[in-house]
Design an enzyme around this catalytic site. Structure first.
Site, short mmCIF file in Angstrom:
data_model
loop_
_atom_site.label_atom_id
_atom_site.label_comp_id
_atom_site.label_asym_id
_atom_site.label_seq_id
_atom_site.Cartn_x
_atom_site.Cartn_y
_atom_site.Cartn_z
N SER A 24 0.84 -1.28 0.13
CA SER A 24 -0.16 0.28 -0.27
C SER A 24 0.83 1.09 -0.04
O SER A 24 2.06 1.07 -0.32
CB SER A 24 -1.03 0.10 1.09
OG SER A 24 -2.10 1.23 1.04
N ASN A 25 0.58 2.24 0.26
CA ASN A 25 0.84 3.58 0.55
C ASN A 25 0.71 4.37 1.38
O ASN A 25 -0.39 4.07 2.23
CB ASN A 25 1.09 4.35 -0.88
CG ASN A 25 -0.33 4.58 -1.27
OD1 ASN A 25 -1.06 5.69 -0.71
ND2 ASN A 25 -0.74 3.96 -2.35
N PRO A 26 1.31 5.44 2.01
CA PRO A 26 0.70 6.35 3.28
C PRO A 26 -0.34 7.27 2.97
O PRO A 26 -0.75 7.84 4.00
CB PRO A 26 2.16 7.38 3.47
CG PRO A 26 3.29 6.80 2.50
CD PRO A 26 2.43 6.07 1.29
N SER A 27 -1.18 7.17 1.81
CA SER A 27 -2.32 8.00 1.87
C SER A 27 -3.32 7.63 2.86
O SER A 27 -3.49 6.54 3.16
CB SER A 27 -2.96 7.96 0.31
OG SER A 27 -4.23 8.39 0.32
N ALA A 91 -4.65 7.59 -4.42
CA ALA A 91 -3.01 7.16 -4.40
C ALA A 91 -3.16 5.46 -4.79
O ALA A 91 -3.36 4.63 -3.86
CB ALA A 91 -2.43 7.37 -3.32
#
Ligand code: CTP
Length: 215
Positions: A24-27, A91
């Site tokens: 995943s990502n930090p969004s 994102a």
């Protein structure tokens, strides 16, 4: 006045290896959430497609919760037909594991070089069936922000792209404030002043409403 129907995506996506591990990502979804809220407050009809996020539903707006890029793609396709404008602020993870295990893998059994594949580029795919809709993308970049954003505007046949520097402490992912520029097809760059994500979202929606819908 015609009600403007707006599809907004927000948040990260999660691409699972097994039921407890994912890419995943930090969004956090705050920017897209604020955009959907600003659209609702403006009298538009927003549908918010939100990746994993603790943010609540927006009262008076349709909110759909999704997990993976594929889920987000399916939800977007479902509501794209009926929208006048798509604002793709999610994102979306660019890759996913090729295989998802049904059960949690034990530590010793974890594949240390799992095969990955690309997720669908939702915005690019929808741009192929654009048919008069307004498409606004987001470019989350850590360097060459305006240059990379312009390239994406062209590649994905967009009407505008929000250039968003991420990686700092007070702009981008997870921050409560943001600083964005909107680049239009003509090359015009609209510089929105830094503010809370709610303030920035309101400025963006007011601008889009005046520029694309004369409202
Ligand atoms: N996007 C999308 N589907 C993907 C990846 C991105 O719809 N699989 C959308 C994003 O929501 C955003 C725009 O495309 O509106 C640009 O996303 P970004 O992550 O900045 O760029 P990418 O196109 O993924 O390219 P790169 O990672 O090489 O910068």
């Amino acid at each position: 006045m015609k009600k403007i129907r707006c599809l907004v995506t927000a948040g990260p996506t999660r691409e699972y290896f097994d039921p407890v591990r994912f890419i995943s990502n930090p969004s956090t979804g705050k920017m897209g959430w604020a955009i959907a809220k600003a659209a609702k407050d403006k009298g538009w009809e927003p549908t918010l497609i939100l990746g994993p996020s603790p943010l609540p539903d927006i009262e008076g707006a349709r909110t759909l919760r999704v997990e993976s890029a594929q889920d987000m793609f399916e939800a977007c396709k479902k509501f794209f037909d009926e929208c006048d404008i798509l604002i793709m602020s999610a994102a979306v993870s660019d890759v996913r594991p090729k295989k998802k295990l049904a059960q949690k893998a034990k530590k010793d059994e974890i594949n240390l070089s799992p095969e990955l594949e690309r997720t669908p580029d939702i915005l690019l795919e929808l741009s192929k069936i654009k048919n008069g809709r307004i498409l606004i993308g987001f470019a989350a970049e850590t360097q060459n922000v305006l240059e990379y954003a312009k390239e994406k505007l062209e590649q994905k046949n967009l009407d505008g792209i929000v250039a968003n520097a991420v990686g700092g402490i007070d702009t981008g992912f997870a921050s409560d404030t943001n600083k964005i520029d909107l680049i239009l097809r003509s090359g015009e760059v609209v510089d929105f002043r830094k503010g809370t994500k709610n303030e920035v979202a309101k400025l963006l929606i007011n601008f889009l409403s005046a520029r694309f819908f004369d409202q």
